[in-house]
Design a protein around this motif. Structure first.
Motif: not given
Length: 345
Positions: A140-163
């Motif tokens: 429920p928010a617009v945030r900065r770009e998610l952490d990742g390597v060369i644009g690859d964002v692990p699905l675990s990053e989504l889980v960290k954001h309130e699943n």
């Protein structure tokens, strides 16, 4: 502000300026993402799955897991990584979020890839994407770009954001300031795909551009007279520059003819480059009227000066239609068939 003062502020050698209104220190050395349009509909949680999103790639059947797995496997097997690391890298690549964005962001992504990554003349596809979000799927928010390597964002990053299954972020790489979306594959309901550029949307050649192409063709033909005669010199011995000949002379390889060949080669290649640069700038001036400097810079790098001027002209027109005629390109989706991907009501 002069470049020297800016450099001193970036290095901490000079204090940052203060805001004239509130006296807050302005940190000019740090770039912070800012939403381009505060009224962007995607600020509204309920609107995020009520319009189409876009994704561009060289994979026609994206987001097919099988095709992506094959592509990733081939890439990693050709890499310098030791064999025992291959499977771990493949598994990591297959567990990343998918990125969706605006039409503009998808097109700029193609330009950036052509400019920085892809040198094999591969084809690209534009995917129009429909997503379906259940309750609590969207962070429920617009945030900065998610952490990742060369644009690859692990699905675990989504889980960290309130699943969450989808997270909005401010895009700082393509269509800077627009809102993009990192998602799990499960929220993609259906996709339809078109080749780029769509055959029905290629720009008509302007008279001025055609004249520039003909002039460049004639100039390139005339420039051939500048090429040196290398008869009798093995291909691997032909010098490409005066500097190369001077280095050879330091090693005791002295041949007056090679210096003459090198000078003529440099003259020819300089003239060759001048002709291509003039043609490229002329065509971009003709077809990119009103396009901002950032996109033009990407476009410039994406246009590869290969083949002859006529082929290059077609390449420029094909890319220019993506930037200058977005409505025409999007209309091409009307003839494309939808492919069901995830859960569709």
């Amino acid at each position: 502000m002069s470049a020297s003062i800016y450099e001193q502020q970036c290095n901490g050698e000079r204090p940052h300026p203060h805001c004239a209104s509130c006296d807050t220190t302005i940190d000019i050395a740090r770039a912070n993402p800012a939403v381009r349009d505060p009224s962007d509909i995607d600020h509204q949680d309920e609107a995020v799955d009520r319009h189409y999103w876009y994704h561009s790639t060289y994979l026609e059947d994206w987001p097919s897991e099988d095709s992506y797995r094959q592509d990733v496997t081939e890439m990693i097997e050709k890499s310098m990584l030791p064999h025992w690391q291959h499977q771990g890298m493949i598994d990591g690549k297959l567990s990343i979020a998918l990125h969706l964005g605006t039409y503009g962001a998808a097109v700029e992504n193609i330009l950036r890839r052509r400019c920085n990554q892809d040198f094999d003349g591969r084809s690209y596809w534009l995917h129009q994407v429909e997503i379906r979000l259940e309750a609590a799927d969207l962070y429920p928010a617009v945030r900065r770009e998610l952490d990742g390597v060369i644009g690859d964002v692990p699905l675990s990053e989504l889980v960290k954001h309130e699943n969450s299954q989808a997270v909005r972020y401010v895009n700082t790489h393509e269509s800077a300031g627009s809102i993009s979306l990192a998602v799990a594959r499960t929220v993609i309901a259906r996709v339809r795909t078109i080749a780029l550029p769509p055959p029905s949307t290629v720009l008509s050649a302007s008279a001025r551009a055609q004249k520039a192409v003909e002039a460049a063709s004639a100039q390139l033909a005339d420039a051939q007279r500048l090429r040196p005669d290398t008869t009798g010199i093995p291909d691997n011995k032909i010098p490409r520059s005066v500097h190369a000949v001077k280095l050879a002379e330091r090693r005791g390889i002295i041949d007056p003819r090679l210096m003459e060949v090198a000078k003529k080669t440099e003259n020819y290649e300089n003239r060759h480059q001048e002709i291509w640069t003039e043609l490229k700038n002329g065509l971009l001036d003709e077809y990119l009227v009103g396009v901002n400097a950032q996109v033009r810079s990407l476009f410039d790098g994406a246009c590869q000066t290969v083949g002859n001027p006529h082929e290059f002209h077609e390449q420029v027109k094909g890319l220019a239609v993506l930037v200058c005629e977005p409505d025409s390109v999007v209309r091409a989706f009307e003839d494309a068939k939808w492919r069901k991907i995830g859960h569709v009501p």
